[in-house]
Design an enzyme around this catalytic site. Structure first.
Site, short mmCIF file in Angstrom:
data_model
loop_
_atom_site.label_atom_id
_atom_site.label_comp_id
_atom_site.label_asym_id
_atom_site.label_seq_id
_atom_site.Cartn_x
_atom_site.Cartn_y
_atom_site.Cartn_z
N GLU A 94 0.88 -1.21 0.07
CA GLU A 94 0.04 -0.03 0.00
C GLU A 94 1.07 1.17 -0.06
O GLU A 94 1.39 1.62 1.04
CB GLU A 94 -1.03 0.05 1.24
CG GLU A 94 -1.86 1.15 0.87
CD GLU A 94 -2.80 1.50 2.23
OE1 GLU A 94 -2.58 2.68 2.62
OE2 GLU A 94 -3.41 0.65 3.11
N CYS A 121 -2.34 7.51 4.38
CA CYS A 121 -2.22 7.06 2.99
C CYS A 121 -3.58 7.76 2.34
O CYS A 121 -3.50 7.86 0.90
CB CYS A 121 -2.20 5.59 2.84
SG CYS A 121 -3.46 4.67 3.58
#
Length: 297
Positions: A56, A92
């Site tokens: 990720e 994120c």
């Protein structure tokens, strides 16, 4: 211990050397959350053992803000500034930059600026450490004239960065090329959803594309004309984090695999082994013939 054996979870503290030793063990699966440069190194270290990896990697998450009335624009501004300042942009899914419809550009910039001004001392966002704060501040260089509200004369400490808009910065500047991961918010003017989609499509694929619009056509345009790990239509990051019914992961430069939550992450970390078992030996036409069927069977 009711569900997991002893040492089911082991924490090994350390830096790069510890990580390299862990990967060389080998292990069954690797999850990495972070930047693309380190992600590529992780893949390289995993390659000798063909260890599966979930990455990720975040990226520059764009947020399109369509023409709307003032009340709706205030909601958008509250969500963007509130989320960005609460985490200091250090997660994120953070909005990295905004693409704002030209019909409401000036009004929306003012709403964002007013929201930041209302933060008071909370405008100064603490970074994970002074080194990261220095990196984020470096992204400001050359774009100081775009800052709104104006940059304060000094920050609270070496490890803090003020929440700041950067209005119409150079699209080739570092702040528009690197993932910010901090409380800076570039804001660019676009003619509409079509131009916004074209801008997004020319750049590396982000983890999330945000589309804030009451126009179904514009929302459909983002779904079909852009590629991203996830698409959030009229929803902020918290809606994604609280929904365990779908997987969450990246694509291309933003990574791959479902690394965070829900059944999709459980499946991603599991090996789906098929088991074929006959009631009696079952041959094939290529080798041993299958036993003859018993009468009446």
């Amino acid at each position: 211990q009711r569900y997991f054996p002893d040492r089911a979870v082991v924490v090994a503290e350390g830096g790069r050397e510890v990580v390299e030793r862990l990967i060389a063990t080998p292990v069954d699966h690797i999850l990495f959350t972070g930047g693309g440069d380190v992600g590529r190194k992780i893949l390289g270290l995993a390659a000798p053992h063909l260890t599966p990896v979930s990455l990720e990697l975040g990226g520059k998450n764009p947020c399109f803000v369509d023409a709307s009335d003032k009340a709706q624009l205030e909601l958008y501004a509250a969500e963007i500034v509130g989320t960005k300042s609460y985490f200091g942009g250090q997660f994120c899914q953070a909005h990295d930059f905004c693409l704002v419809h030209e019909a409401v550009f000036d009004d929306f910039v003012q709403l964002l600026e007013d929201r930041i001004a209302s933060l008071g001392d909370r405008r100064h966002c603490q970074m994970i450490n002074a080194t990261h704060a220095a990196r984020v501040k470096a992204l400001l260089r050359g774009s100081e004239q775009c800052a709104r509200p104006p940059l304060p004369p000094a920050t609270v400490g070496d490890d803090s960065v003020p929440m700041t808009l950067l209005v119409s910065p150079d699209v080739e500047s570092p702040v528009m090329q690197e993932e910010i991961f901090g409380p800076l918010l570039p804001v660019l003017r676009v003619s509409g959803a079509k131009e916004a989609c074209a801008f997004v499509s020319k750049r590396p694929k982000p983890l999330v594309v945000y589309c804030y619009s009451e126009d179904d056509v514009a929302c459909t345009e983002f779904g079909s004309a852009t590629s991203s790990g996830n698409l959030a239509v009229n929803a902020g990051p918290q809606r994604m984090q609280s929904n365990f019914n779908v997987g969450f992961g990246g694509v291309g430069d933003s990574g791959f695999g479902y690394s965070i939550w829900g059944r999709a992450a459980f499946d991603d970390y599991s090996h789906h082994k098929a088991i074929f078992r006959g009631r009696q030996f079952a041959g094939s036409v290529w080798g041993a013939a299958a036993p003859a069927q018993k009468q009446g069977s």
